[in-house]
Design an enzyme around this catalytic site. Structure first.
Site, short mmCIF file in Angstrom:
data_model
loop_
_atom_site.label_atom_id
_atom_site.label_comp_id
_atom_site.label_asym_id
_atom_site.label_seq_id
_atom_site.Cartn_x
_atom_site.Cartn_y
_atom_site.Cartn_z
N TYR A 1 25.62 44.53 35.32
CA TYR A 1 26.49 43.57 36.01
C TYR A 1 26.67 43.98 37.47
O TYR A 1 26.50 43.15 38.38
CB TYR A 1 27.85 43.50 35.29
CG TYR A 1 28.94 42.87 36.10
CD1 TYR A 1 28.96 41.49 36.33
CD2 TYR A 1 29.95 43.64 36.67
CE1 TYR A 1 29.95 40.91 37.11
CE2 TYR A 1 30.95 43.07 37.44
CZ TYR A 1 30.94 41.71 37.66
OH TYR A 1 31.92 41.14 38.43
N1 LIG Z 1 36.96 40.62 35.11
C1 LIG Z 1 37.17 41.46 36.10
O1 LIG Z 1 38.02 42.39 36.02
C2 LIG Z 1 36.43 41.28 37.40
C3 LIG Z 1 36.62 42.22 38.40
C4 LIG Z 1 36.01 42.01 39.63
C5 LIG Z 1 35.23 40.88 39.83
N2 LIG Z 1 35.04 39.97 38.84
C6 LIG Z 1 34.22 38.76 39.10
O2 LIG Z 1 35.06 37.63 39.08
C7 LIG Z 1 34.36 36.56 38.45
C8 LIG Z 1 35.34 35.54 37.93
O3 LIG Z 1 36.12 36.12 36.91
P1 LIG Z 1 36.85 35.18 35.86
O4 LIG Z 1 37.49 36.09 34.88
O5 LIG Z 1 37.63 34.14 36.56
O6 LIG Z 1 35.58 34.49 35.19
P2 LIG Z 1 35.46 33.55 33.93
O7 LIG Z 1 36.79 33.03 33.51
O8 LIG Z 1 34.61 34.25 32.93
O9 LIG Z 1 34.66 32.32 34.55
C9 LIG Z 1 33.32 32.38 34.85
C10 LIG Z 1 32.83 30.96 35.08
O10 LIG Z 1 31.44 31.02 35.35
C11 LIG Z 1 30.85 29.92 34.70
N3 LIG Z 1 29.44 30.10 34.38
C12 LIG Z 1 28.89 31.02 33.56
N4 LIG Z 1 27.56 30.79 33.45
C13 LIG Z 1 27.30 29.71 34.23
C14 LIG Z 1 26.12 28.98 34.53
N5 LIG Z 1 24.93 29.29 33.99
N6 LIG Z 1 26.21 27.92 35.37
C15 LIG Z 1 27.39 27.56 35.92
N7 LIG Z 1 28.55 28.21 35.66
C16 LIG Z 1 28.50 29.27 34.83
C17 LIG Z 1 31.62 29.76 33.41
O11 LIG Z 1 31.40 28.45 32.93
P3 LIG Z 1 32.00 27.88 31.53
O12 LIG Z 1 33.45 27.62 31.81
O13 LIG Z 1 31.20 26.67 31.28
O14 LIG Z 1 31.79 28.98 30.51
C18 LIG Z 1 33.04 30.04 33.87
O15 LIG Z 1 33.66 28.85 34.26
C19 LIG Z 1 33.55 37.27 37.38
O16 LIG Z 1 32.45 36.50 37.00
C20 LIG Z 1 33.14 38.53 38.08
O17 LIG Z 1 31.92 38.33 38.76
C21 LIG Z 1 35.63 40.16 37.63
#
Ligand SMILES: NC(=O)c1ccc[n+]([C@@H]2O[C@H](COP(=O)([O-])OP(=O)(O)OC[C@H]3O[C@@H](n4cnc5c(N)ncnc54)[C@H](OP(=O)(O)O)[C@@H]3O)[C@@H](O)[C@H]2O)c1
Length: 213
Positions: free
Chosen positions: A126
């Site tokens: 990742y």
């Molecule tokens: N979790 C952590 O602690 C953390 C820390 C630092 C940075 N981040 C970053 O922050 C981002 C956002 O976090 P979050 O928790 O808000 O994410 P999330 O709720 O998992 O949302 C990710 C979104 O990406 C969409 N997605 C996945 N595959 C896709 C595709 N093929 N085409 C179009 N859209 C797609 C998903 O669509 P669906 O709704 O259709 O599934 C979902 O809406 C993470 O992805 C990561 O890169 C996370």
């Protein structure tokens, strides 16, 4: 009024971003979602949608847009192949499209830890994928900001943060504060063509985004 394509709009952070943009007078959000069933959530709030899947051709979504916020991700429990397809190749394709459609700015939601992917067990691919996309953006000639938060929480945002190009400690931050930072980054001159890390702290968010070192 600028048209902002929110990629990953249906995610936890993406929904917050879309709402902040909808409430603003300067920006009009377009929520990129990958299924028809996801549209009503946005349309019921008066937010327009664009269909697009990062693993397919999603170029249509860029028509008429001025800037983009990328908040998508494949999630923590997916295969390395999926991580590469979405977090790396999907993000890179989005940057290419933003350039091809002459968008004015690309704001990327990245992560702390991309410089040292081996450090966090289970997150190596990742973090490598995020870094590959971030590096592609830096080299792309797009105007950009890369926001690198610590661990995301669902606590209420406080807009109290600690921000630096490189923080010397780990930490967490509410998604709401990250969503606000992504929106501020659309306009703030200081954030042009830079990256910064952010965790919760005691300094005002917008002021910190104008002054961080
Ligand atoms: N979790 C952590 O602690 C953390 C820390 C630092 C940075 N981040 C970053 O922050 C981002 C956002 O976090 P979050 O928790 O808000 O994410 P999330 O709720 O998992 O949302 C990710 C979104 O990406 C969409 N997605 C996945 N595959 C896709 C595709 N093929 N085409 C179009 N859209 C797609 C998903 O669509 P669906 O709704 O259709 O599934 C979902 O809406 C993470 O992805 C990561 O890169 C996370």
């Amino acid at each position: 009024m600028q048209n902002i394509l929110v990629i990953g709009a249906n995610g936890t952070t993406g929904r917050l971003v879309s709402k902040i943009l909808e409430d603003s007078t300067d920006h009009k959000p377009f929520a990129m979602v990958r299924k028809d069933i996801q549209k009503p959530f946005f349309e019921n709030q008066g937010i327009e949608t664009r269909l697009g899947d990062l693993e397919e051709d999603f170029s249509e979504a860029f028509k008429g847009m001025d800037k983009v916020i990328f908040a998508a991700g494949s999630g923590g429990n997916t295969s390395d192949e999926k991580t590469i397809a979405v977090d790396q190749n999907g993000a890179i394709r989005a940057i290419e499209l933003a350039k091809a459609y002459k968008l004015q700015k690309f704001v990327m939601l990245s992560s702390m830890g991309t410089d040292n992917p081996q450090a966090v067990e289970g997150l190596e691919q990742y973090l490598k994928s995020k870094k590959a996309a971030d590096d592609f953006l830096r080299e792309s000639e797009m105007v950009y900001t890369i926001v690198q938060p610590g661990g995301l929480t669902n606590e209420r945002g406080t807009e109290k943060v600690e921000i630096a190009k490189k923080l010397k400690k780990m930490g967490q931050i509410p998604r709401e504060d990250v969503a606000k930072a992504l929106v501020y980054a659309l306009e703030l001159e200081r954030t042009k063509n830079t990256s910064f890390e952010m965790i919760s702290g005691d300094k005002d968010l917008e002021t910190s985004m104008k002054n961080y070192k």
